[in-house]
Design an enzyme around this catalytic site. Sequence first.
Site, PDB file in Angstrom:
ATOM      1  N   ASN A  52     -10.248  -0.251  -0.623  1.00 36.17           N
ATOM      2  CA  ASN A  52      -8.534  -0.430  -0.549  1.00 36.17           C
ATOM      3  C   ASN A  52      -8.030  -0.773  -1.761  1.00 36.17           C
ATOM      4  OD1 ASN A  52      -5.977  -0.344  -0.044  1.00 36.17           O
ATOM      5  ND2 ASN A  52      -5.983  -1.554   2.027  1.00 36.17           N
ATOM      6  N   HIS A 111      -3.491   7.125   2.085  1.00 31.18           N
ATOM      7  CA  HIS A 111      -3.540   5.929   1.768  1.00 31.18           C
ATOM      8  C   HIS A 111      -5.034   5.823   2.321  1.00 31.18           C
ATOM      9  CE1 HIS A 111      -3.843   1.592   0.946  1.00 31.18           C
ATOM     10  NE2 HIS A 111      -3.798   1.272   2.150  1.00 31.18           N
ATOM     11  N   CYS A 123       0.896  -1.196   0.174  1.00 34.59           N
ATOM     12  CA  CYS A 123      -0.113   0.071  -0.109  1.00 34.59           C
ATOM     13  C   CYS A 123       0.928   1.186   0.034  1.00 34.59           C
ATOM     14  CB  CYS A 123      -0.921   0.046   1.132  1.00 34.59           C
ATOM     15  SG  CYS A 123      -2.264  -1.383   1.157  1.00 34.59           S
TER      16      CYS A 123
HETATM   17  O1  UT7 Z   1      -3.864  -1.157   3.331  1.00 35.35           O
HETATM   18  C1  UT7 Z   1      -3.018  -1.249   4.473  1.00 35.35           C
HETATM   19  C2  UT7 Z   1      -3.288  -2.419   5.456  1.00 35.35           C
HETATM   20  N1  UT7 Z   1      -4.578  -2.596   5.632  1.00 35.35           N
HETATM   21  C3  UT7 Z   1      -5.133  -2.044   6.663  1.00 35.35           C
HETATM   22  O2  UT7 Z   1      -4.889  -0.958   7.142  1.00 35.35           O
HETATM   23  C4  UT7 Z   1      -6.373  -2.771   7.212  1.00 35.35           C
HETATM   24  C5  UT7 Z   1      -6.145  -2.699   8.780  1.00 35.35           C
HETATM   25  N2  UT7 Z   1      -7.461  -3.247   9.505  1.00 35.35           N
HETATM   26  C6  UT7 Z   1      -8.646  -2.843   9.301  1.00 35.35           C
HETATM   27  O3  UT7 Z   1      -9.213  -2.200   8.505  1.00 35.35           O
HETATM   28  C7  UT7 Z   1      -9.649  -3.613  10.411  1.00 35.35           C
HETATM   29  O4  UT7 Z   1      -8.924  -4.346  11.229  1.00 35.35           O
HETATM   30  C8  UT7 Z   1     -10.698  -4.610   9.821  1.00 35.35           C
HETATM   31  C9  UT7 Z   1     -11.679  -3.705   8.883  1.00 35.35           C
HETATM   32  C10 UT7 Z   1     -10.031  -5.545   8.853  1.00 35.35           C
HETATM   33  C11 UT7 Z   1     -11.398  -5.470  10.739  1.00 35.35           C
HETATM   34  O5  UT7 Z   1     -11.973  -4.486  11.547  1.00 35.35           O
HETATM   35  P1  UT7 Z   1     -11.879  -4.725  13.324  1.00 35.35           P
HETATM   36  O6  UT7 Z   1     -12.660  -3.735  14.048  1.00 35.35           O
HETATM   37  O7  UT7 Z   1     -10.417  -4.692  13.601  1.00 35.35           O
HETATM   38  O8  UT7 Z   1     -12.447  -6.260  13.572  1.00 35.35           O
HETATM   39  P2  UT7 Z   1     -11.850  -7.501  13.801  1.00 35.35           P
HETATM   40  O9  UT7 Z   1     -10.862  -8.078  13.032  1.00 35.35           O
HETATM   41  O10 UT7 Z   1     -11.192  -7.471  15.613  1.00 35.35           O
HETATM   42  O11 UT7 Z   1     -13.018  -8.574  14.060  1.00 35.35           O
HETATM   43  C12 UT7 Z   1     -14.098  -8.437  14.733  1.00 35.35           C
HETATM   44  C13 UT7 Z   1     -15.106  -9.702  14.507  1.00 35.35           C
HETATM   45  C14 UT7 Z   1     -14.711 -11.007  14.520  1.00 35.35           C
HETATM   46  O12 UT7 Z   1     -15.690 -11.789  15.019  1.00 35.35           O
HETATM   47  P3  UT7 Z   1     -15.589 -12.214  16.427  1.00 35.35           P
HETATM   48  O13 UT7 Z   1     -14.229 -13.063  16.371  1.00 35.35           O
HETATM   49  O14 UT7 Z   1     -15.375 -10.900  17.205  1.00 35.35           O
HETATM   50  O15 UT7 Z   1     -16.730 -13.092  16.604  1.00 35.35           O
HETATM   51  C15 UT7 Z   1     -14.523 -11.196  12.919  1.00 35.35           C
HETATM   52  O16 UT7 Z   1     -14.763 -12.552  12.536  1.00 35.35           O
HETATM   53  O17 UT7 Z   1     -15.983  -9.328  12.968  1.00 35.35           O
HETATM   54  C16 UT7 Z   1     -15.884 -10.573  12.389  1.00 35.35           C
HETATM   55  N3  UT7 Z   1     -15.614  -9.901  11.063  1.00 35.35           N
HETATM   56  C17 UT7 Z   1     -16.984  -9.881  10.391  1.00 35.35           C
HETATM   57  N4  UT7 Z   1     -18.181 -10.022  10.506  1.00 35.35           N
HETATM   58  C18 UT7 Z   1     -18.887  -9.801   9.542  1.00 35.35           C
HETATM   59  C19 UT7 Z   1     -14.575  -9.923  10.255  1.00 35.35           C
HETATM   60  N5  UT7 Z   1     -14.960  -9.518   9.045  1.00 35.35           N
HETATM   61  C20 UT7 Z   1     -16.261  -9.428   8.970  1.00 35.35           C
HETATM   62  C21 UT7 Z   1     -17.018  -9.264   7.970  1.00 35.35           C
HETATM   63  N6  UT7 Z   1     -18.444  -9.328   8.170  1.00 35.35           N
HETATM   64  N7  UT7 Z   1     -16.721  -9.079   6.642  1.00 35.35           N
END
Ligand code: UT7
Length: 325
Positions: free
Chosen positions: A282, A252, A112
């Site tokens: 993204n 970004h 990225c």
């Molecule tokens: O481009 C540069 C690099 N990339 C980034 O900068 C991305 C960085 N990270 C993020 O944007 C965020 O961490 C995410 C959007 C990927 C995830 O958000 P989060 O608030 O960190 O959520 P999490 O990974 O802690 O997941 C929370 C919950 C999990 O369920 P449990 O384990 O709490 O039951 C996931 O399984 O949300 C669940 N989950 C989803 N639920 C519905 C993960 N993806 C999804 C989804 N739909 N698409």
Amino acid sequence: MKARIVGTGSYLPKKIMTNQDLEKMVDTSHEWIVTRTGIEERRIAAEDECTSDMATIAAQRAMDMAGVAAEDIDLIVMGTITGDYPWPATACIVQANLGAKKAFAYDVSAACSGFLYALSSANDYIMSGRGKRALVIGAETLSRSVDWTDRNTCVLFGDGAGAVLLEAQESESGVLSCHLHSDGNYLELLYQPGFGAKHPASVEGIGARLSYLKMQGNEVFKVAVRSLTQVSKEALTANGYTSADVTQFIPHQANLRILEATTKRLGLTKEQSFINVHKYGNTSGATIPIAIDEAYHQGLLKEGDLILSAAFGGGFTWGSTLIRW
Ligand code: UT7
């Protein structure tokens, strides 16, 4: 003398994939995606469209805006992690497509942060006096590297391309400085395990889905906010400016929450920060040049404005630049 942006261009594929479309593919919801990421829709390349095609159109648009012919380009440098082939460089395909016979061309692999790494490289080249004009491109077809069965990642990414044309000019305007960092210790938080030399293409690898992007999102999130804030401050301090001097912050575009947390830590207002992640998701190396092109065409970038840009991505890599428009 400075390397000045004299042209911008972008290309987004026609096909729109909405969050509602994703609800039919994986266990997710429009509400979850919007709340956690700010993304409403993203673009997906057509079956016969790949990274070089999108990059060529974006680059041609930047050249048209500047009124510069292909024969007058000295360098083409492209940030991408989704090139047409593992090798050679996709920038060489773009060079052939454009007919930029004089130019030498190469890709930069910094995920990225790819566009800012490419910009830094092109700026150094121009400032060294070796050439006058460089096309700097960020282009990605991430839809072909994303695991469409993995809800943790497939909702986040999209396809697209953006380009700027840098020209050596006796001017106060241009790239003021670039600041780049890497930390390879975080490799496995965001990467594609196969099919490079470590895990060459194999039937077992396909079964283990090694050719798809893997990310531990919440771990990446924390480091991203910290690094984007620190590297943005680094660019401001290096040039004797503060957040109050910034006309537009063009970061970004990975996640609206990352952008909001970063702008808050930097003390920037909403009016100072450019956001289009809701429309395209993204697009990795392509987000910043697409955003620069959109901001320019929306009349947000005027001569003398101070533009701050920062990126964070796989590697980990991160960087920033300060530009006098
Ligand atoms: O481009 C540069 C690099 N990339 C980034 O900068 C991305 C960085 N990270 C993020 O944007 C965020 O961490 C995410 C959007 C990927 C995830 O958000 P989060 O608030 O960190 O959520 P999490 O990974 O802690 O997941 C929370 C919950 C999990 O369920 P449990 O384990 O709490 O039951 C996931 O399984 O949300 C669940 N989950 C989803 N639920 C519905 C993960 N993806 C999804 C989804 N739909 N698409």
